[in-house]
Design a protein around this motif. Structure first.
Motif, PDB file in Angstrom:
ATOM      1  N   THR A 244       6.715   0.334  -5.297  1.00 17.46           N
ATOM      2  CA  THR A 244       5.426   0.421  -5.980  1.00 17.46           C
ATOM      3  C   THR A 244       4.437   1.359  -5.297  1.00 17.46           C
ATOM      4  O   THR A 244       3.347   1.580  -5.816  1.00 17.46           O
ATOM      5  N   GLN A 248       0.282   3.650  -6.135  1.00 20.18           N
ATOM      6  CA  GLN A 248      -0.885   3.108  -5.461  1.00 20.18           C
ATOM      7  C   GLN A 248      -1.627   4.193  -4.688  1.00 20.18           C
ATOM      8  O   GLN A 248      -1.093   5.277  -4.440  1.00 20.18           O
ATOM      9  N   ALA A 252      -2.391   2.660   0.593  1.00 18.58           N
ATOM     10  CA  ALA A 252      -1.369   1.624   0.467  1.00 18.58           C
ATOM     11  C   ALA A 252      -0.194   1.904   1.394  1.00 18.58           C
ATOM     12  O   ALA A 252       0.408   0.972   1.945  1.00 18.58           O
TER      13      ALA A 252
END
Length: 299
Positions: A244, A248, A252
């Motif tokens: 993910t 982001q 992150a």
């Protein structure tokens, strides 16, 4: 369920059975918790009862600290033909409840919940696929950590061809194959064999034949239980986080790297002490039970 029993390899009737039978059978082989789809006569459809049984079996596996790997196999000639459409008239006749929720949508959503649990469980998940894995069956193969099959296995997503959508399995198929490969297979309904499935990444390991599938599966299981339990669980969690990061903010990545350094230090102070010592002494680490694994019949 008697978690200490070790059934005769290949003898499904000798497996310890959970309350979820007859839809699934479960058995423990050392650190391996085996879940066998058990409606082979109907090609193991993923109807409401089957999904409920799979969820209950997963509950059993997750509650046991001794379980390292959850292995999915299936009885009969097919791994799973996917969703159960044999009772479509009955399903269409069910009216929404007091909350106004469509009962068909609610039933469909439960399979997505099950696949989400598979992705998030700290246990390593493995599917040993023979025969047909269609629709939701192929989705199950995509949702596990490791998928093993033979050239005779075949996969497909026939939903659009019969007027449906692969709604619950699509995120898991796309995560494994990439968006474009998932789009191609789902829009065309094309069926692929085990060789092509291995080429595009749907299968991680390809046995030479159906007959060689049990031995290839045991080889992979031996590799998995040779890893340290906490280290493999942490690695699975970290891998999910990395997927993910692209979506982001840049910060992150820094947060991930900070957390990863702490996990590394924790492992250095715990399991790595035994792991490094075992490597230096040229012996198996104490958690490695691979040598004791039986040869499991895959269907």
């Amino acid at each position: 369920m008697n978690s200490n029993s070790t059934p005769t390899p290949g003898a499904s009737a000798g497996m310890p059975v959970t309350e979820s039978a007859p839809f699934v059978l479960t058995a423990v082989h050392g650190a391996i918790f085996r879940i066998e789809l058990n409606r082979g006569d109907a090609r193991n459809p993923l109807g409401a009862d089957m999904v409920k049984a799979l969820s209950l079996a997963l509950d059993h596996a997750e509650r046991s600290d001794a379980v390292r790997v959850i292995l999915f196999t299936a009885s009969g000639k097919a791994f799973s033909a996917g969703g159960d459409l044999g009772n479509i008239a009955d399903r269409l006749a069910v009216k929404p409840g007091a909350d106004g929720q469509d009962p068909i949508a609610a039933g469909n959503r439960r399979y997505g919940d099950f696949l989400t649990r598979l992705v998030r469980t700290p246990k390593i998940t493995v599917a040993c696929v023979h025969g047909a894995a269609m629709g939701g069956g192929a989705g199950l193969a995509c949702a596990v950590d490791i998928a093993i099959g033979s050239p005779a296995a075949h996969f497909g997503f026939p939903e659009a061809g019969i007027g449906l959508v692969p709604g619950q399995i699509l995120p898991f198929v796309s995560a494994r194959l990439g968006a474009q490969a998932a789009r191609r297979l789902m829009l065309t309904g094309e069926r692929i064999d085990g060789v092509e499935a291995h080429r595009i990444g749907l299968l991680d390991y390809l046995a030479e034949s159906d007959e060689a599938l049990p031995a290839r599966t045991r080889d992979v299981l031996q590799l998995l239980v040779a890893t340290a339990p906490a280290a493999s669980a942490a690695t699975k969690r970290m891998t999910a986080q990395v997927r993910t990061l692209d979506a982001q903010p840049p910060e992150a990545l820094m947060c991930y790297l900070d957390a990863a350094s702490l996990t590394f230090a924790q492992q250095m102070r715990s399991e790595a002490v035994e792991g490094v010592t075992a490597a230096r002494e040229r012996r198996r680490a104490r958690w490695n039970t691979g040598a004791e694994l039986p040869l499991l019949a895959t269907h």
